[in-house]
Design an enzyme around this catalytic site. Sequence first.
Site, mmCIF file in Angstrom:
data_model
loop_
_atom_site.group_PDB
_atom_site.id
_atom_site.type_symbol
_atom_site.label_atom_id
_atom_site.label_comp_id
_atom_site.label_asym_id
_atom_site.label_seq_id
_atom_site.Cartn_x
_atom_site.Cartn_y
_atom_site.Cartn_z
ATOM 1 N N ARG A 81 0.966 -1.177 0.385
ATOM 2 C CA ARG A 81 -0.219 0.162 -0.070
ATOM 3 C C ARG A 81 1.033 0.898 -0.501
ATOM 4 O O ARG A 81 0.740 2.187 -0.266
ATOM 5 C CB ARG A 81 -0.969 0.267 1.128
ATOM 6 N N LYS A 183 -2.917 6.540 1.264
ATOM 7 C CA LYS A 183 -1.962 7.296 2.497
ATOM 8 C C LYS A 183 -1.305 8.000 2.539
ATOM 9 O O LYS A 183 -0.789 8.313 3.128
ATOM 10 C CB LYS A 183 -1.881 5.613 2.990
ATOM 11 N N GLU A 219 -16.640 6.424 4.209
ATOM 12 C CA GLU A 219 -15.414 5.501 5.780
ATOM 13 C C GLU A 219 -15.798 6.521 6.247
ATOM 14 O O GLU A 219 -16.229 8.170 6.150
ATOM 15 C CB GLU A 219 -13.978 5.044 4.652
HETATM 16 N N1 PLP Z 1 -9.343 4.243 6.180
HETATM 17 C C1 PLP Z 1 -8.685 5.235 7.233
HETATM 18 C C2 PLP Z 1 -8.441 6.603 6.337
HETATM 19 C C3 PLP Z 1 -7.255 5.163 7.772
HETATM 20 O O1 PLP Z 1 -6.700 6.271 8.185
HETATM 21 C C4 PLP Z 1 -6.840 4.236 8.214
HETATM 22 C C5 PLP Z 1 -6.507 3.561 9.134
HETATM 23 O O2 PLP Z 1 -4.616 3.089 8.766
HETATM 24 C C6 PLP Z 1 -7.554 2.450 7.633
HETATM 25 C C7 PLP Z 1 -9.316 2.684 6.969
HETATM 26 C C8 PLP Z 1 -7.690 1.327 8.524
HETATM 27 O O3 PLP Z 1 -6.909 0.480 7.210
HETATM 28 P P1 PLP Z 1 -6.256 -0.713 7.839
HETATM 29 O O4 PLP Z 1 -6.829 -1.447 8.419
HETATM 30 O O5 PLP Z 1 -4.625 -0.739 7.111
HETATM 31 O O6 PLP Z 1 -5.602 0.260 9.555
HETATM 32 C C1 COI Z 2 -4.271 3.420 11.715
HETATM 33 O O1 COI Z 2 -5.729 3.061 11.759
HETATM 34 O O2 COI Z 2 -3.408 2.878 11.283
HETATM 35 C C2 COI Z 2 -4.343 4.774 11.215
HETATM 36 O O3 COI Z 2 -3.931 5.445 10.197
HETATM 37 C C3 COI Z 2 -5.650 5.260 11.532
HETATM 38 C C4 COI Z 2 -4.864 6.568 12.355
HETATM 39 C C5 COI Z 2 -4.238 6.761 13.227
HETATM 40 C C6 COI Z 2 -4.862 7.602 11.419
#
Ligand code: PLP
Ligand code: COI
Length: 340
Positions: A81, A183, A219
């Site tokens: 990612r 991200k 989201e």
């Molecule tokens: N959506 C956003 C905007 C986020 O910042 C995060 C955090 O990482 C997620 C979703 C969840 O992603 P993940 O499950 O890879 O942590």
């Molecule tokens: C995560 O879940 O890792 C995130 O990045 C969410 C937030 C702390 C930005």
Amino acid sequence: MAKNIDWANLPFGYQVTDKRFVANYKNGAWDAGELTSDATVHISECAGVLQYAQTCFEGLKAYTTKDGRIVTFRPDLNADRMASSCERLEMPVFPKERFVQAVLDTVKANIDWVPPFGSGATLYIRPYMFGSNAVIGVKPADEYQFRILVTPVGPYFKGGVKPIVVRISDLDRAAPHGTGDIKAGLNYAMSLHNIMDAHRNGFAENMYLDPATHTYIEETGGANILFVTKDGKLVTPKSNSILPSITRRSLIQVAKDYLGIEVEERKINKNELADFAECGLCGTAAVISPIGKIVDHGTEINVPSGMEEIGPVLKKLRETLTGIQMGEIKAPEGWIYEIK
Ligand code: PLP
Ligand code: COI
């Protein structure tokens, strides 16, 4: 020796730990990188990150298993990612094998900061990259720094798995053909005003709608969204402008293969909100955090699972995922990386 920390009462916050990984990109190549005790970044006053927000990041966690091993969860997917984020932001990719190795090395160098099994805390791992040399015209930097810091954290929402109240947002976090699926720091900068406004009005998070039509659920500012139908199906929004959550993708597989739950990834109209039995957020930081109430401009949608506890299906999903992450339940091949 484990640090003397009140693990059970840790907030989701930053504290300086012993070591961090730093690699620099210059003249078209990454250097060898190193672990350093220096917790300060030294960059040009005109660095690309400071002027034009050329930065992206990742988030994952390390856990202590019941039998005392230290593990991390699917770091290869964070590497992938981050590569997408870098490509979209004209930044150099930090190679996948090196990314994964650097995650393992950084956790190992801070082993005393990994919270014990059963404490409710985890070690949050934050890989990030930014343009580090001076740019004044709008263009990508030529030099970059890739770093990984770790910090022990408690639950993202105060109260852990206590249901939260969210509101439907008027503002957008992403553009229809923008950067919502990567991200990038910029996605979070533009959410700061809205999250503070939500907090000032008594909401834990903003539930964003699709930016083109404001019709479909997307989201929140920091997590994907899960719904459970009254007949026990897991439903999750499909959209090109949300982050492809590793937690959500893992939960879909857990739901199907471990729990025999039917899963639908599809557009979810905001008019459907009142039809669901359970609702929650999912992400590395959020794990699964239940939503008890959604407020849509004064209309309150009370989720049937209520404001007292997480609903039964999300509870089972949460327990199964954390059981896999903490070594109590056998993980699918390749999900767990042990730090030795
Ligand atoms: N959506 C956003 C905007 C986020 O910042 C995060 C955090 O990482 C997620 C979703 C969840 O992603 P993940 O499950 O890879 O942590
Ligand atoms: C995560 O879940 O890792 C995130 O990045 C969410 C937030 C702390 C930005």
